[in-house]
Design a protein around this motif. Structure first.
Motif, short mmCIF file in Angstrom:
data_model
loop_
_atom_site.label_atom_id
_atom_site.label_comp_id
_atom_site.label_asym_id
_atom_site.label_seq_id
_atom_site.Cartn_x
_atom_site.Cartn_y
_atom_site.Cartn_z
N THR A 182 -13.76 6.57 -0.60
CA THR A 182 -13.01 5.45 -1.16
C THR A 182 -13.56 5.15 -2.54
O THR A 182 -14.79 5.05 -2.71
CB THR A 182 -13.13 4.20 -0.28
OG1 THR A 182 -12.55 4.47 1.00
CG2 THR A 182 -12.39 3.02 -0.90
N VAL A 183 -12.68 5.03 -3.53
CA VAL A 183 -13.10 4.74 -4.90
C VAL A 183 -12.28 3.58 -5.44
O VAL A 183 -11.18 3.29 -4.95
CB VAL A 183 -12.94 5.97 -5.82
CG1 VAL A 183 -13.82 7.11 -5.33
CG2 VAL A 183 -11.49 6.43 -5.91
N THR A 184 -12.81 2.93 -6.46
CA THR A 184 -12.11 1.82 -7.10
C THR A 184 -12.28 1.94 -8.61
O THR A 184 -13.32 2.42 -9.08
CB THR A 184 -12.66 0.47 -6.60
OG1 THR A 184 -11.82 -0.59 -7.06
CG2 THR A 184 -14.07 0.23 -7.10
N VAL A 235 -3.84 -0.46 -2.24
CA VAL A 235 -4.47 0.77 -1.75
C VAL A 235 -3.50 1.94 -1.95
O VAL A 235 -2.29 1.80 -1.73
CB VAL A 235 -4.84 0.67 -0.25
CG1 VAL A 235 -5.45 1.98 0.24
CG2 VAL A 235 -5.79 -0.49 0.01
N ARG A 288 0.84 -1.19 0.00
CA ARG A 288 0.00 0.00 0.00
C ARG A 288 0.87 1.24 0.00
O ARG A 288 1.95 1.25 0.60
CB ARG A 288 -0.92 0.02 1.22
CG ARG A 288 -1.84 -1.20 1.31
CD ARG A 288 -2.79 -1.09 2.47
NE ARG A 288 -3.56 -2.32 2.68
CZ ARG A 288 -4.45 -2.50 3.63
NH1 ARG A 288 -4.69 -1.50 4.50
NH2 ARG A 288 -5.11 -3.63 3.75
N LEU A 316 -17.20 3.96 -3.69
CA LEU A 316 -17.60 2.88 -2.80
C LEU A 316 -18.18 3.39 -1.49
O LEU A 316 -19.05 2.74 -0.90
CB LEU A 316 -16.38 1.98 -2.49
CG LEU A 316 -15.73 1.27 -3.67
CD1 LEU A 316 -14.53 0.46 -3.20
CD2 LEU A 316 -16.74 0.38 -4.39
N GLU A 354 -8.02 0.21 -4.30
CA GLU A 354 -8.77 1.39 -3.86
C GLU A 354 -7.87 2.62 -3.74
O GLU A 354 -6.69 2.51 -3.42
CB GLU A 354 -9.41 1.12 -2.50
CG GLU A 354 -10.42 -0.01 -2.51
CD GLU A 354 -10.98 -0.31 -1.14
OE1 GLU A 354 -11.96 -1.07 -1.06
OE2 GLU A 354 -10.43 0.20 -0.13
N ARG A 368 -8.08 5.99 -1.39
CA ARG A 368 -8.79 6.49 -0.22
C ARG A 368 -8.33 7.92 0.09
O ARG A 368 -7.16 8.15 0.37
CB ARG A 368 -8.54 5.60 0.99
CG ARG A 368 -8.96 4.15 0.76
CD ARG A 368 -8.64 3.26 1.95
NE ARG A 368 -8.93 1.85 1.67
CZ ARG A 368 -8.67 0.85 2.51
NH1 ARG A 368 -8.12 1.12 3.69
NH2 ARG A 368 -8.95 -0.40 2.17
N TYR A 415 -13.89 5.62 -12.36
CA TYR A 415 -13.89 4.98 -11.04
C TYR A 415 -15.32 4.90 -10.51
O TYR A 415 -16.22 5.62 -10.95
CB TYR A 415 -13.06 5.78 -10.04
CG TYR A 415 -11.57 5.58 -10.14
CD1 TYR A 415 -10.86 5.00 -9.10
CD2 TYR A 415 -10.86 5.98 -11.26
CE1 TYR A 415 -9.48 4.82 -9.17
CE2 TYR A 415 -9.48 5.81 -11.35
CZ TYR A 415 -8.79 5.23 -10.30
OH TYR A 415 -7.44 5.06 -10.36
#
Length: 280
Positions: free
Chosen positions: A218-220, A122, A53, A185, A159, A161, A182
């Motif tokens: 938080t996005v993915t 992450v 991360r 979340l 992710e 963040r 994206y």
């Protein structure tokens, strides 16, 4: 690092000496470990870390160290562009004795040089500098261009963040998420209240004491956009409330935007005085 929170140089502090003293936890050439971080940084005889991360803009390292303490099987790469922050973070990592934190000098513009496709699970953006002016928008870590770069190094289901005290930067980031393909979340306007036990950075501690609320999301990555085009307003001033009443209701000016908030307040006062004078 947020504007107004630059680390102060203490008396008798020699940057080069500090960097040399804690060189054992600093990786000065991160590009050489591209694709090999999990294995290369594992303790001797270990099998490698389960995840890697990135704490991008790590400051003095408080967040990365506490997160690493809680998840010993995860490697945390603490990266910052300011040499003074690198020196402080390295000192704190060294003193912690944790084997799963490494400090790297660098910025988010170079993530694809330092990490291979799918290598990061992450990417943390803890209180990134907002760069409120339109002409500086390309320097933001919370923007479409960086999100596109992050796509190349995030693992499947990885992710990004974000935590910030800046409502304008938070709202701007929300416009960037779909532009970079994206999915959102999770988001909150008061992360500390919802998750009081989460690790915090020194910036969050300091700004929280001044009344700041932590906005977080938080996005993915989803499917890559067919066309990458910036369509959002780039000046963060556009994301501030326009009325004096709303500005007063904020009760807190995000770091890096104090002058903009003050100008808008003064403008609103002048407009109101003009209206009052016209009614007489």
């Amino acid at each position: 690092m947020p504007h107004g929170l630059h680390a102060r140089l203490p008396k008798n502090f020699v940057l080069e000496e500090r960097l040399e003293r804690y060189a054992s936890v600093i990786e000065p050439a991160p590009e050489r470990w591209r694709g090999e971080w999990a294995q290369a940084c594992a303790p001797a005889g270990g099998t490698g870390f389960s995840e890697v991360r990135l704490d991008l803009g790590c400051g003095k390292g408080a967040f990365a160290i506490e997160a690493a303490r809680r998840e010993p099987d995860v490697l945390f790469v603490a990266m910052d562009a300011e040499p003074l922050c690198v020196a402080y973070a390295a000192q704190h990592v060294f003193e912690s004795g944790l084997p799963n934190v490494v400090v790297v000098p660098g910025n988010g513009m170079r993530v694809r040089e330092f990490f291979s496709p799918g290598e990061l699970s992450v990417i943390y953006l803890n209180f990134p500098t907002p760069f409120p002016r339109k002409r500086d928008a390309h320097r933001r870590m919370a923007c479409m261009e960086r999100l596109m770069d992050f796509r190349d190094v995030l693992a499947e289901g990885g992710e990004v963040r974000l935590r910030t005290d800046s409502q304008p930067l938070f709202d701007f980031m929300l416009t960037q998420v779909p532009l970079a393909g994206y999915r959102l979340l999770w988001s909150t306007l008061d992360a500390r209240a919802e998750f009081p036990d989460e690790p915090s950075s020194e910036y969050e501690e300091k700004l929280g004491a001044q009344g700041a609320k932590v906005r977080a999301l938080t996005v993915t990555p989803g499917p890559a956009p067919e066309r990458v085009e910036q369509t959002a307003e780039l000046s963060l001033a556009a994301y501030l409330p326009q009325s004096l009443e709303e500005l007063e209701g904020i009760g807190y000016a995000p770091h890096g935007m104090q002058a903009t908030v003050e100008n808008l307040r003064n403008h609103a006062l002048r407009v109101e005085r003009g209206r009052s004078g016209a009614r007489r």
